[in-house]
Design an enzyme around this catalytic site. Structure first.
Site, PDB file in Angstrom:
ATOM      1  CD  GLN A   1       1.014  11.187   5.261  1.00  0.00           C
ATOM      2  OE1 GLN A   1       1.148  10.855   7.040  1.00  0.00           O
ATOM      3  NE2 GLN A   1       0.584  12.733   5.146  1.00  0.00           N
ATOM      4  CG  PHE A   2       4.793   8.698  -1.322  1.00  0.00           C
ATOM      5  CD1 PHE A   2       4.151   9.240  -2.679  1.00  0.00           C
ATOM      6  CD2 PHE A   2       3.234   8.283  -1.018  1.00  0.00           C
ATOM      7  CE1 PHE A   2       3.476   9.342  -3.795  1.00  0.00           C
ATOM      8  CE2 PHE A   2       1.537   8.069  -1.616  1.00  0.00           C
ATOM      9  CZ  PHE A   2       1.813   8.740  -3.097  1.00  0.00           C
ATOM     10  CB  THR A   3       2.048  12.833   0.861  1.00  0.00           C
ATOM     11  OG1 THR A   3       1.427  12.323   2.207  1.00  0.00           O
ATOM     12  CG2 THR A   3       0.742  11.583  -0.323  1.00  0.00           C
TER      13      THR A   3
END
Length: 149
Positions: free
Chosen positions: A78-80
């Site tokens: 989850q790059f966010t």
């Protein structure tokens, strides 16, 4: 690396109509990789996740790890999690690792959990996923490999 760890009774991740990861009792790990992260960060977080005592013992105290309980892990990239929301109204993702480097460290993290003997399912890197999480407790922990005291 940053991780959001949730103790779950079950969880699954779906891409389109396909279930790509599915676990029973254990942990969901949402994992973000930063541009300055290395294998040491993956090692640190994998060890921490494997041994984090957030499951209840017979006395109702958080004394057991996912290793102790024989639970599973669902690891979802989850790059966010690397988003910076301090300025303006749109998050900046300049701190996130490039996709190729992030995938390599994500796979490194997953491999280390498996080497520890933990059954691990995963999401699908760089896709839109639907993650169903049945948070037990609720118990949610935040880990950051750069904030080691």
């Amino acid at each position: 690396m940053r991780a959001v760890i949730q103790r779950v009774t079950q969880s699954r991740v779906t891409v389109g109509e396909e279930v790509v990861g599915d676990i029973g009792p254990g942990l969901v790990v949402l994992l973000g990789v930063g541009h300055d992260d290395t294998g040491d960060d993956a090692r640190y977080l994998a060890d921490k996740v494997a041994n984090l005592r957030i499951f209840e013992d017979q006395e109702g105290r958080m004394n057991l790890s996912v290793l102790d309980t024989g639970g599973e892990v669902l690891a979802v990239s989850q790059f966010t999690l690397m988003g910076d929301c301090r300025k303006g109204r749109r998050p900046s993702f300049s701190g996130a690792a490039a996709a190729e480097a992030a995938e390599c460290l994500y796979e490194n993290f997953v491999a280390r959990l498996r080497e520890a003997g933990i059954p691990v399912n995963t999401g699908r890197f760089q896709t839109t996923m639907l993650v169903e999480i049945y948070n037990h407790g609720p118990v949610t922990m935040l880990l950051d490999s750069k904030k080691i005291f």
